[in-house]
Design a protein around this motif. Structure first.
Motif, PDB file in Angstrom:
ATOM      1  N   ARG A 287       0.829  -1.199   0.000  1.00  0.00           N
ATOM      2  CA  ARG A 287       0.000   0.000   0.000  1.00  0.00           C
ATOM      3  C   ARG A 287       0.873   1.264   0.000  1.00  0.00           C
ATOM      4  NH1 ARG A 287      -4.298  -1.606   4.822  1.00  0.00           N
ATOM      5  NH2 ARG A 287      -5.255  -3.394   3.772  1.00  0.00           N
ATOM      6  N   THR A 288       0.428   2.275  -0.709  1.00  0.00           N
ATOM      7  CA  THR A 288       1.132   3.557  -0.743  1.00  0.00           C
ATOM      8  C   THR A 288       0.314   4.669  -0.091  1.00  0.00           C
ATOM      9  OG1 THR A 288       0.237   3.978  -2.955  1.00  0.00           O
ATOM     10  CG2 THR A 288       2.423   2.948  -2.818  1.00  0.00           C
ATOM     11  N   LYS A 289      -0.965   4.363   0.192  1.00  0.00           N
ATOM     12  CA  LYS A 289      -1.827   5.353   0.829  1.00  0.00           C
ATOM     13  C   LYS A 289      -2.337   4.800   2.155  1.00  0.00           C
ATOM     14  CE  LYS A 289      -3.453   7.446  -3.511  1.00  0.00           C
ATOM     15  NZ  LYS A 289      -4.638   7.781  -4.328  1.00  0.00           N
ATOM     16  N   GLY A 290      -2.458   5.707   3.122  1.00  0.00           N
ATOM     17  CA  GLY A 290      -2.937   5.302   4.431  1.00  0.00           C
ATOM     18  C   GLY A 290      -2.076   5.903   5.531  1.00  0.00           C
ATOM     19  N   SER A 291      -2.378   5.535   6.758  1.00  0.00           N
ATOM     20  CA  SER A 291      -1.665   6.075   7.915  1.00  0.00           C
ATOM     21  C   SER A 291      -0.532   5.158   8.348  1.00  0.00           C
ATOM     22  CB  SER A 291      -2.657   6.265   9.075  1.00  0.00           C
ATOM     23  OG  SER A 291      -3.215   5.008   9.437  1.00  0.00           O
ATOM     24  N   VAL A 292       0.321   5.687   9.225  1.00  0.00           N
ATOM     25  CA  VAL A 292       1.393   4.909   9.830  1.00  0.00           C
ATOM     26  C   VAL A 292       0.967   4.572  11.253  1.00  0.00           C
ATOM     27  CG1 VAL A 292       3.807   4.872  10.561  1.00  0.00           C
ATOM     28  CG2 VAL A 292       3.165   6.009   8.419  1.00  0.00           C
TER      29      VAL A 292
END
Length: 398
Positions: free
Chosen positions: A196-201
């Motif tokens: 995934r390249t999008k989203g939170s850490v």
């Protein structure tokens, strides 16, 4: 990636289960003989020559003996692998003129004792030459696994019923199996999931009292029967090691870890930041309970779940993450007292594990060993991401 799923063999009658037990015990005996022979060899090949396989005494078929030899070879080579890597690095450091690092690693190499592995619980790994899988039958069972070419003309048809976990495996079922006295493990070749390249850490702190604490505020809870990992480990520490009850609680621990990790919601997460813990108990006296605490099992399950979902896993140095205030960045060793975190600078108060997980989720600049020695956490210092405030020692705060 390869994933496995286990199906119980409890639906077999006593005669079939007796044959399975007989085969496994003989197979383990052969593996043990091979390990004793191979341990004396300097170089161990994956496929063993006839002059070694002929030294083993067994009623197993020649094909099964060859299979056991290959498995024993892998065990011996795996046991020696780490020392071989160290020796390679020592030679590499010497060639590059890095003599101090070479001496340090040489000391570790000399102090490490590699002993011959003890073979008591090895599970036979059988390929398609021994196994026929039939999941298209018309009986009351979901499948039949027939074992043959084992030796002494033994042929064992084993009925199995599929589980929810087995049915969720979206991949190609491989022809080989791993055999245990209670279950059969099937391997699946599952296509790799794009990262995934999008989203939170998401920062995750692994602790002893609260097993999982996440930067989004989620923590591990009791299951429907009131068990936590801490309670299970407490129970395990009171059982005699090697007893049947000890093994049952070990299985309970593994099942609870799997359940606990599966409760995490990673739908909008692109990356997990987790502590990189090494040599957890090295040089430290531990009690019986702590010796059964299993960081590796938790980490492996987190890594497995992340791989399946395309979530990246980043291991971070845990130094000072439990002492840093997640609000102002002030680091001091007396900020934390057990489960309570209270910042001596801004007064921020929070559960200590949740505060640590928040720090893990941030893109904090790494501290070198030299910096960790200079920036004494007894006096305190600020540790923030570069666009907020520089890392600066501060000895004026009490």
């Amino acid at each position: 990636m390869i994933r496995s799923s286990k199906l119980s063999i409890k639906f077999s009658n006593k005669e079939k289960l007796g044959k399975v037990d007989l085969f496994i015990e003989e197979y383990q005996s052969v593996v043990r003989q091979f390990v004793e022979l191979l341990w004396k060899e300097d170089k161990v090949k994956s496929l063993l020559p006839e002059d070694i396989t002929s030294k083993v005494s067994s009623w197993l078929s020649a094909r099964a003996i060859q299979c056991a030899g290959k498995q024993a070879s892998g065990i011996v080579r795996g046991t020696r692998a780490k020392q071989k890597k160290r020796l390679y690095k020592i030679n590499d450091f010497n060639k590059r003129g890095m003599f101090k690092k070479a001496r340090t690693l040489q000391k570790i190499y000399d102090e490490t004792k590699v002993s011959m592995p003890i073979i008591n619980t090895v599970c036979p790994e059988l390929d398609e030459r021994f196994v026929k899988q039939d999941f298209q039958n018309t009986t009351s069972f979901d499948g039949w696994i027939t074992l043959s070419s084992l030796g002494n003309r033994i042929k064992i048809p084993i009925p199995v019923k599929q589980t929810k976990h087995f049915n969720q495996m979206n991949g190609t079922r491989l022809k080989g199996i791993r055999l245990n006295k209670k279950w059969i493990a099937f391997n699946f070749d599952i296509p790799d999931v794009e990262k995934r390249t999008k989203g939170s850490v998401l920062g995750i702190d692994i602790g002893k009292k609260t097993a999982l604490s996440c930067s989004n505020g989620a923590t591990s809870k009791e299951d429907i029967h009131g068990w936590t990992l801490n309670k299970i480990i407490d129970k395990l520490s009171k059982k005699k090691k090697g007893s049947n009850e000890f093994k049952r609680v070990q299985t309970h621990r593994t099942n609870h870890v799997n359940w606990m990790v599966n409760q995490l919601n990673l739908n909008d997460v692109k990356q997990i930041n987790i502590e990189k813990i090494k040599y957890l108990r090295k040089g430290v006296r531990t009690n019986r309970k702590l010796s059964h605490w299993t960081y590796t099992e938790i980490f492996d399950k987190l890594k497995s779940k992340s791989d399946e979902l395309g979530v990246q896993v980043n291991e971070l140095n845990p130094a000072y993450t439990s002492q840093r205030c997640s609000v102002c960045g002030w680091v001091r060793n007396d900020n934390r007292k057990g489960k309570l975190f209270k910042c001596k600078s801004c007064g921020h108060t929070q559960d200590a594990d949740l505060n640590a997980s928040s720090n893990l989720s941030l893109n904090l600049p790494p501290l070198s060993k030299a910096e960790r020695l200079i920036l004494k956490n007894r006096n305190g210092f600020y540790w923030n991401i570069s666009d907020q405030q520089p890392i600066v020692a501060d000895t004026q705060l009490a």
